[in-house]
Design a protein around this motif. Sequence first.
Motif, PDB file in Angstrom:
ATOM      1  N   SER A 135      82.248  56.219 -59.225  1.00  7.66           N
ATOM      2  CA  SER A 135      82.369  54.769 -59.406  1.00  7.66           C
ATOM      3  C   SER A 135      83.190  54.148 -58.291  1.00  7.66           C
ATOM      4  O   SER A 135      82.868  53.062 -57.791  1.00  7.66           O
ATOM      5  CB  SER A 135      83.003  54.458 -60.763  1.00  7.66           C
ATOM      6  OG  SER A 135      82.166  54.891 -61.814  1.00  7.66           O
ATOM      7  N   ILE A 136      84.256  54.824 -57.890  1.00  8.81           N
ATOM      8  CA  ILE A 136      85.097  54.307 -56.802  1.00  8.81           C
ATOM      9  C   ILE A 136      84.310  54.273 -55.497  1.00  8.81           C
ATOM     10  O   ILE A 136      84.378  53.299 -54.732  1.00  8.81           O
ATOM     11  CB  ILE A 136      86.366  55.160 -56.666  1.00  8.81           C
ATOM     12  CG1 ILE A 136      87.291  54.928 -57.865  1.00  8.81           C
ATOM     13  CG2 ILE A 136      87.102  54.842 -55.365  1.00  8.81           C
ATOM     14  CD1 ILE A 136      88.475  55.876 -57.930  1.00  8.81           C
TER      15      ILE A 136
ATOM     16  N   ARG B 148      82.098  51.347 -55.455  1.00  5.45           N
ATOM     17  CA  ARG B 148      82.841  50.122 -55.173  1.00  5.45           C
ATOM     18  C   ARG B 148      83.140  50.014 -53.682  1.00  5.45           C
ATOM     19  O   ARG B 148      83.133  48.905 -53.112  1.00  5.45           O
ATOM     20  CB  ARG B 148      84.140  50.107 -55.968  1.00  5.45           C
ATOM     21  CG  ARG B 148      83.946  49.901 -57.464  1.00  5.45           C
ATOM     22  CD  ARG B 148      83.548  48.475 -57.770  1.00  5.45           C
ATOM     23  NE  ARG B 148      84.620  47.542 -57.450  1.00  5.45           N
ATOM     24  CZ  ARG B 148      84.465  46.233 -57.314  1.00  5.45           C
ATOM     25  NH1 ARG B 148      83.264  45.697 -57.455  1.00  5.45           N
ATOM     26  NH2 ARG B 148      85.499  45.451 -57.034  1.00  5.45           N
TER      27      ARG B 148
ATOM     28  N   GLU C  89      91.359  53.154 -56.688  1.00  7.52           N
ATOM     29  CA  GLU C  89      90.261  52.371 -56.123  1.00  7.52           C
ATOM     30  C   GLU C  89      90.728  51.467 -54.990  1.00  7.52           C
ATOM     31  O   GLU C  89      90.045  51.315 -53.979  1.00  7.52           O
ATOM     32  CB  GLU C  89      89.601  51.539 -57.219  1.00  7.52           C
ATOM     33  CG  GLU C  89      88.441  50.696 -56.726  1.00  7.52           C
ATOM     34  CD  GLU C  89      87.786  49.891 -57.835  1.00  7.52           C
ATOM     35  OE1 GLU C  89      87.569  48.683 -57.620  1.00  7.52           O
ATOM     36  OE2 GLU C  89      87.508  50.475 -58.894  1.00  7.52           O
TER      37      GLU C  89
ATOM     38  N   VAL D 161      90.295  58.824 -53.695  1.00  9.91           N
ATOM     39  CA  VAL D 161      89.337  59.111 -54.758  1.00  9.91           C
ATOM     40  C   VAL D 161      89.881  60.175 -55.701  1.00  9.91           C
ATOM     41  O   VAL D 161      89.785  60.060 -56.926  1.00  9.91           O
ATOM     42  CB  VAL D 161      87.988  59.553 -54.140  1.00  9.91           C
ATOM     43  CG1 VAL D 161      87.126  60.260 -55.158  1.00  9.91           C
ATOM     44  CG2 VAL D 161      87.248  58.351 -53.567  1.00  9.91           C
TER      45      VAL D 161
END
Length: 357
Positions: free
Chosen positions: A78-79, A82, A27, A22
Amino acid sequence: MGSTIAVVPEVDEYAERLWAAVADGDETAAVGSVLDGYRAGIDPEALLLDVIGAVQRRVGIEWAGNRLTVAQEHAATSINDRAIAALAHVHRFPEPTRGRITVSCVDGEWHALPARLLAEVLRLRGFRIDYLGAQVPGPHLIAHLHRTGPDAVALSGSIATRLPTAHATITACQAAGIPVMAGGAAFGPDGRYARQFGAQAWAPDARAAADRLAEPLPRPHEAHQPIDDLPHLADQEYTMISRSNRQLVQAMYTGLEDRIPAMRDYTDLQHQHTAEDLAHIVDFLATAVYTGDSSLFTSFILWTAEILEARAVPATALPPSLELLGAELRDFPRATAMLREAGAALASLVAGREVRA
């Protein structure tokens, strides 16, 4: 030939791997570390809360310490989102055998990851989940409740300035006959604002929330108005401060330019950031007035001073900002008392730093 015992690696190992990925903005490596932990036999709930959740908390700490930029913090979030999606894709969730829960953020709340983690934990535990995500307008949430009739709403809030909206949302949900569990940093470390606003339950984290929801929440007995919970709102201080936000910020900014002439040479971006910081001060004061809790405002001012120090920015504008705002609100006794308390705490903090230096 003797049987072998599979040893599940420590969760911390995968948390460190995820953090490294991270922090690097990778990702693919981040998702891979979570899926490797899953294949190694780590419980999905532990992966969600003790790996992804732990890393997300670290992201916040690193941002506050000025070791991550805002862009890096957004990318990291965001990672992690996901990674949650990847785990949900490979794991076979049980068929829902428990109640239906709506998981939603307060209107104006963009920090959706805590709510997302709770939604996935509840799915793991057999609940049927409607996850509505960030920034859910109250009327749309209520329309959803009327359409789906869930057993409870899990309402998430991280930003304290959204507490008045959270209160209105809790009241509206109860008027629709749906009990509310509140959670998130906005409601206080001990859940004081959840109790103050009449929520049926509060939980400090996703595990505690899932445990509490294992038993039905009590149904609201009757609808009531927000002022029933906060009789001090009858003095109208909150309403007047909220409605005067723009004028108050402008007056503070003009006064600061007189006291700190160097501000006149600020760039457009510096002017914008200064105005935003002053608006935050007014917003937090209004929220403290709404809740009747001066410690909410004082804690914000001290936190702001710490953030500025981490960024090597002098906090010299904070004391005069409080003085200028106090002058504008001189006819508001509760607000001015809170400003004095915060100013005294800030002076003590600064004096302590000077002694250590």
